[in-house]
Design a protein around this motif. Structure first.
Motif, short mmCIF file in Angstrom:
data_model
loop_
_atom_site.label_atom_id
_atom_site.label_comp_id
_atom_site.label_asym_id
_atom_site.label_seq_id
_atom_site.Cartn_x
_atom_site.Cartn_y
_atom_site.Cartn_z
N ARG A 118 -63.56 -121.97 -30.69
CA ARG A 118 -64.81 -121.98 -31.67
C ARG A 118 -65.13 -120.48 -32.14
O ARG A 118 -64.44 -119.45 -31.87
N GLY A 141 -65.43 -108.39 -30.18
CA GLY A 141 -66.64 -108.65 -29.98
C GLY A 141 -67.91 -107.98 -31.05
O GLY A 141 -67.55 -107.51 -32.11
N GLU A 148 -67.24 -118.15 -31.38
CA GLU A 148 -67.63 -117.17 -30.06
C GLU A 148 -65.96 -116.55 -29.68
O GLU A 148 -66.02 -115.43 -29.46
N GLU A 149 -65.05 -117.71 -29.84
CA GLU A 149 -63.84 -117.10 -29.45
C GLU A 149 -63.10 -116.16 -30.62
O GLU A 149 -62.31 -115.25 -30.28
N ASN A 197 -73.63 -119.47 -35.56
CA ASN A 197 -73.47 -120.56 -34.76
C ASN A 197 -71.94 -120.33 -33.92
O ASN A 197 -70.90 -120.62 -34.37
N LEU A 198 -72.39 -119.75 -32.70
CA LEU A 198 -71.22 -119.37 -31.94
C LEU A 198 -70.36 -120.62 -31.36
O LEU A 198 -69.12 -120.50 -30.98
N VAL A 199 -70.86 -121.81 -31.39
CA VAL A 199 -70.31 -122.95 -30.80
C VAL A 199 -69.50 -123.76 -31.85
O VAL A 199 -69.02 -124.80 -31.49
N ILE A 249 -64.89 -114.24 -32.59
CA ILE A 249 -65.58 -113.01 -32.54
C ILE A 249 -64.96 -112.34 -31.37
O ILE A 249 -64.78 -110.99 -31.55
N ALA A 250 -64.64 -112.69 -30.24
CA ALA A 250 -64.09 -112.03 -29.35
C ALA A 250 -62.84 -111.39 -29.49
O ALA A 250 -62.36 -110.38 -29.16
N SER A 277 -76.72 -112.06 -33.73
CA SER A 277 -75.98 -113.12 -33.12
C SER A 277 -76.79 -114.41 -33.32
O SER A 277 -76.19 -115.53 -33.01
#
Length: 219
Positions: A77, A87, A79-80, A98-100, A82-83, A94
């Motif tokens: 997803r 980060g 968020e992963e 849509n992080l998910v 971006i990680a 943020s």
């Protein structure tokens, strides 16, 4: 041999044949079932491994620590992603991402900065542009006065560089908000003992010092 004995022998042979046939059939089934099961397990393992090794390539940009292009698992997803890019930065917004959301191949993930940070950056650019315009105007003004044979230092009172505020310093030719603030910060670390000490200020060189010399004094 009596007919009764023959019949008994026949029945015994028949029963023995049935038992042997049953044993052979059971043996075949016992051999067949594990092979089929093994094939299914192997196919499942291959499919699972293929699913695990499949990746997508995405571009992560904006308010992240390490913008760039990354190869990620197909089912990951945002968020992963971006990680993977180090980060979010401190000024990242943020809430507008849509992080998910699941990523897809060729996707660009751009993280915007907060509105306040964008405003601050615009103000800095405007201040720099104003400083540049001030310097150009002062150069033009100085050239005109030099041509008329009049001294520039008669046009305005000298500015005391050890006590003048940032706004007063901006009255000097070529000194904008950013450079005025640097002068204040430099003298806070040690007072100016002569006008030449302005050369300690980042952004003031010999050429600019020559333009300022007639407008400043040490108090």
């Amino acid at each position: 041999m009596q007919p009764k004995a023959k019949k008994l022998i026949f029945i015994t042979v028949l029963l023995a044949g049935c038992i042997i046939t049953s044993l052979i059939s059971t043996n075949d089934k016992a051999k067949t079932l594990p092979v089929s099961s093994l094939l299914q397990s192997a196919q499942g393992a291959v499919t699972s491994k293929a699913a695990q090794t499949k990746t997508v390539r995405v571009q992560v940009s904006g308010a992240v620590l390490e913008p760039g292009i990354y190869d990620l698992p197909a089912n990951c997803r945002v968020e992963e992603a971006i990680a993977a890019a180090g980060g979010l930065t401190e000024n990242a917004d943020s809430e507008r991402v849509n992080l998910v959301r699941k990523v897809r191949d060729g996707m660009q993930i751009r993280v915007p900065v907060q509105k306040a940070a964008r405003t601050s950056r615009t103000q800095r650019k405007n201040a720099q542009a104003t400083a540049g315009l001030g310097e150009s105007a002062s150069e033009k003004y100085g050239s005109a006065k030099a041509g008329s044979g009049k001294k520039n230092n008669n046009q305005m009172p000298r500015v005391r560089i050890n006590s003048a505020s940032a706004s007063e310093l901006q009255q000097l030719p070529g000194i904008g908000p950013a450079l005025a603030q640097r002068i204040v910060e430099t003298r806070s670390r040690g007072r100016f003992t002569s006008t030449e000490d302005l050369l300690r200020v980042p952004g003031i060189g010999k050429a600019k010092m020559a333009k300022l010399r007639d407008y400043v004094e040490v108090d």
